[in-house]
Design a protein around this motif. Sequence first.
Motif, mmCIF file in Angstrom:
data_model
loop_
_atom_site.group_PDB
_atom_site.id
_atom_site.type_symbol
_atom_site.label_atom_id
_atom_site.label_comp_id
_atom_site.label_asym_id
_atom_site.label_seq_id
_atom_site.Cartn_x
_atom_site.Cartn_y
_atom_site.Cartn_z
ATOM 1 N N SER A 46 0.817 -1.214 0.000
ATOM 2 C CA SER A 46 0.000 0.000 0.000
ATOM 3 C C SER A 46 0.849 1.261 0.000
ATOM 4 N N ASN A 47 2.126 1.120 -0.308
ATOM 5 C CA ASN A 47 3.032 2.265 -0.316
ATOM 6 C C ASN A 47 2.721 3.160 -1.518
ATOM 7 N N HIS A 51 7.753 2.597 -6.696
ATOM 8 C CA HIS A 51 8.371 2.873 -7.994
ATOM 9 C C HIS A 51 8.700 4.350 -8.219
ATOM 10 N N LEU A 52 8.605 5.156 -7.202
ATOM 11 C CA LEU A 52 8.984 6.563 -7.322
ATOM 12 C C LEU A 52 10.349 6.775 -6.672
ATOM 13 N N PRO A 53 11.064 7.819 -7.044
ATOM 14 C CA PRO A 53 12.387 8.071 -6.461
ATOM 15 C C PRO A 53 12.378 8.175 -4.927
ATOM 16 N N ALA A 54 11.265 8.619 -4.360
ATOM 17 C CA ALA A 54 11.184 8.782 -2.900
ATOM 18 C C ALA A 54 10.909 7.466 -2.168
ATOM 19 N N ASP A 55 10.791 6.371 -2.912
ATOM 20 C CA ASP A 55 10.508 5.062 -2.305
ATOM 21 C C ASP A 55 11.804 4.477 -1.755
ATOM 22 N N PRO A 58 14.682 4.927 5.294
ATOM 23 C CA PRO A 58 13.729 4.314 6.211
ATOM 24 C C PRO A 58 12.332 4.925 6.157
ATOM 25 N N HIS A 59 12.161 6.093 5.565
ATOM 26 C CA HIS A 59 10.869 6.781 5.682
ATOM 27 C C HIS A 59 9.742 6.154 4.865
ATOM 28 N N ALA A 60 10.042 5.412 3.795
ATOM 29 C CA ALA A 60 8.975 4.878 2.945
ATOM 30 C C ALA A 60 8.868 3.357 2.988
ATOM 31 N N VAL A 61 9.708 2.707 3.775
ATOM 32 C CA VAL A 61 9.712 1.248 3.803
ATOM 33 C C VAL A 61 9.588 0.758 5.241
#
Length: 82
Positions: A46-47, A51-55, A58-61
């Motif tokens: 649900s992220n 597939h975006l550069p900001a993925d 630690p902040h997005a995973v």
Amino acid sequence: MRQLTEAELAGADQAPGVVAPKTLVPSSETRDIHRGGGRYVTLMGSNPLCHLPADRRPHAVDTDVVTRVTTVAAALVVKLTP
């Protein structure tokens, strides 16, 4: 496979939020498997940054979720291997 996957996810404290109907034609590469009559399970996250550069961590995973789902996927492979 659907019931086994749901049970494995629940056992890993990672119950699915949404289970799509079997008739739903999925997107991307899985669509070809579906249309060809293949048997499959697709685990979607649900992220919103996927597939975006900001993925990036630690902040997005959420590494705890990734670990649980990876463990479930490995268990499914073992259980489904003849």
